[in-house]
Enzyme design. Sequence first.
Site, PDB file in Angstrom:
ATOM      1  N   LYS A 175       0.818  -1.191   0.000  1.00  0.00           N
ATOM      2  CA  LYS A 175       0.000   0.000   0.000  1.00  0.00           C
ATOM      3  C   LYS A 175       0.872   1.269   0.000  1.00  0.00           C
ATOM      4  O   LYS A 175       2.060   1.154   0.321  1.00  0.00           O
ATOM      5  CB  LYS A 175      -0.934  -0.022   1.199  1.00  0.00           C
ATOM      6  CG  LYS A 175      -0.223   0.175   2.517  1.00  0.00           C
ATOM      7  CD  LYS A 175      -1.230   0.187   3.600  1.00  0.00           C
ATOM      8  CE  LYS A 175      -0.675   0.514   4.921  1.00  0.00           C
ATOM      9  NZ  LYS A 175       0.230   1.587   5.123  1.00  0.00           N
ATOM     10  N   ASP A 262      -3.389   5.975   5.579  1.00  0.00           N
ATOM     11  CA  ASP A 262      -2.314   5.057   5.955  1.00  0.00           C
ATOM     12  C   ASP A 262      -2.851   3.811   6.658  1.00  0.00           C
ATOM     13  O   ASP A 262      -2.355   2.711   6.445  1.00  0.00           O
ATOM     14  CB  ASP A 262      -1.323   5.787   6.885  1.00  0.00           C
ATOM     15  CG  ASP A 262      -0.125   4.941   7.257  1.00  0.00           C
ATOM     16  OD1 ASP A 262       0.414   4.260   6.369  1.00  0.00           O
ATOM     17  OD2 ASP A 262       0.294   4.971   8.433  1.00  0.00           O
ATOM     18  N   HIS A 267      -6.025  -1.368   6.891  1.00  0.00           N
ATOM     19  CA  HIS A 267      -6.069  -2.269   8.052  1.00  0.00           C
ATOM     20  C   HIS A 267      -7.425  -2.225   8.778  1.00  0.00           C
ATOM     21  O   HIS A 267      -8.020  -3.252   9.060  1.00  0.00           O
ATOM     22  CB  HIS A 267      -4.972  -1.920   9.064  1.00  0.00           C
ATOM     23  CG  HIS A 267      -3.597  -1.818   8.470  1.00  0.00           C
ATOM     24  ND1 HIS A 267      -3.169  -2.625   7.448  1.00  0.00           N
ATOM     25  CD2 HIS A 267      -2.547  -1.010   8.755  1.00  0.00           C
ATOM     26  CE1 HIS A 267      -1.912  -2.321   7.142  1.00  0.00           C
ATOM     27  NE2 HIS A 267      -1.516  -1.334   7.913  1.00  0.00           N
TER      28      HIS A 267
END
Length: 513
Positions: A175, A262, A267
């Site tokens: 990513k 981020d 996640h």
Amino acid sequence: MSTAEASTWHNPLRDKRDKRMPRIAGPCAVVIFGVTGDLARKKLMPAIYDLANRGLLPPSFALVGFARRDWADEDFGQVVYDAVKQHARTPFRQEVWDRLAEGFRFVQGAFDDDEAFGHLAETLHTLDVERGTNGNHAFYLSIPPKAFPQVLEQLSRSGLAAKDGDSWSRVVIEKPFGHDLSSAEELNGLVNSVFPESSVFRIDHYLGKETVQNILALRFANEMFEPIWNAHYVDHVQITMAEDIGLGGRGGYYDGVGAARDVIQNHLIQLLALTAMEEPVSFSPAELQAEKIKVLAASRLAEPLDQTTSRGQYAAGWQGGEKVVGLLDEEGFSQTSTTETFAAITVDVDTRRWAGVPFYLRTGKRLGRRVTEIALVFKRAPHLPFDATMTEELGKNALVIRVQPDEGITLRFGSKVPGNAMEVRDVSMDFSYGSAFAEESPEAYERLILDVLLGEPSLFPVNAEVELSWKILDPALEYWASHGTPDSYESGTWGPESAFEMLRRVGREWRRP
Ligand code: BG6
């Protein structure tokens, strides 16, 4: 996946043979682009050594570094050695190292250097013959996204992206997968123009964590949780990923990206999907993905965004007994940076199971401590046959999946305090990986790299999941971009006041993990 691949494929989530007959990768070479970066040094190289040390890599294994440095194979070997010595999880064993190091090669070049890619192709072909890697190549793009197009084009042009006979060619992408929905679509289009989707492995390293895989075991291997895993019993869900570290030195990557892109986009939204999805028909990759995609398609940001989201940037403060600087004084950040280091959003999952149950997602740097957890906070009992004074210290029941550290599961419930009075107070019942199992959990990257080499796609988000995650997050990013700057919070605290207010407003509060 071709029929031939499918017939030899073993599902990692169903595969019981792990201990009796470990899954060992077949002959192959891994090429790392971005070999001088932090990720390669701290995670990828150590994970490759750990896999070798666990006997999970074949003798015919090669590791090729590609970078601009003027290095010989031996210099590259030294870099890997230092990384392994410093960061490997398992003990150093000279014989394992010596065998592994025989397969190290370094190719010098820039991403726009056609000749260097020609040299890479030659190096791989030589390894195929001499070391027996058999034309099986995994290309790990641990590079800034702006370099993706060039590298993909070079892999295509030099013929390295194409499969040859029975061999395979796979690409591993770190990513960020774009910075919003439209850039992700563009990137996915580009990747898929060079590699078929079945050869694309997008890394979300959270999916490689044991505790994250255990969400599915907890939910679907047991009878007692699933009946209460819904809006009848659950008041809300909190998914927290808190870090105590700051961002000094990471400005190049982080500035302009921020906490939401981020961590939340990947996640935390993956954790939401695993927590909220329906039971898959089986654990085949397609069935798992189908359920994740369904629940992500049903998820959207709760509104109004000024009340259901929060973002912050850390200011100076104290962490672990030491004075630390604020983001704007960190190396690599400009004094005017508006990048958020804390973000919180509220997601509604519009399904029968979850209607009316908000999922609160938050992440941040320089928070009170490092902890990742998923907490299902239950409704209060419909009736409490106690005097109010007896239950003053009774909170809401909660089931907490402790992703890290201190991996395990906690159940919070009310219990009578010993003594003559009927006083009820919250207590915890704990399951801890550390004491329940003798085996140490492998690092997420060990599991994921091995799965790439085995061609096992279950733990890698597909195209559609990535795009749906952006679709969920984009409205918050757009809203923030046009509404002021992040709120400030002191380092070592639990985020900006607006985050507390976000839950207080609706009569709830964040857990203090
Ligand atoms: C990465 C983020 O994906 O995850 C980092 O880019 C973050 O900013 C890291 O620090 C945290 O990973 P872990 O496994 O330590 O929780």
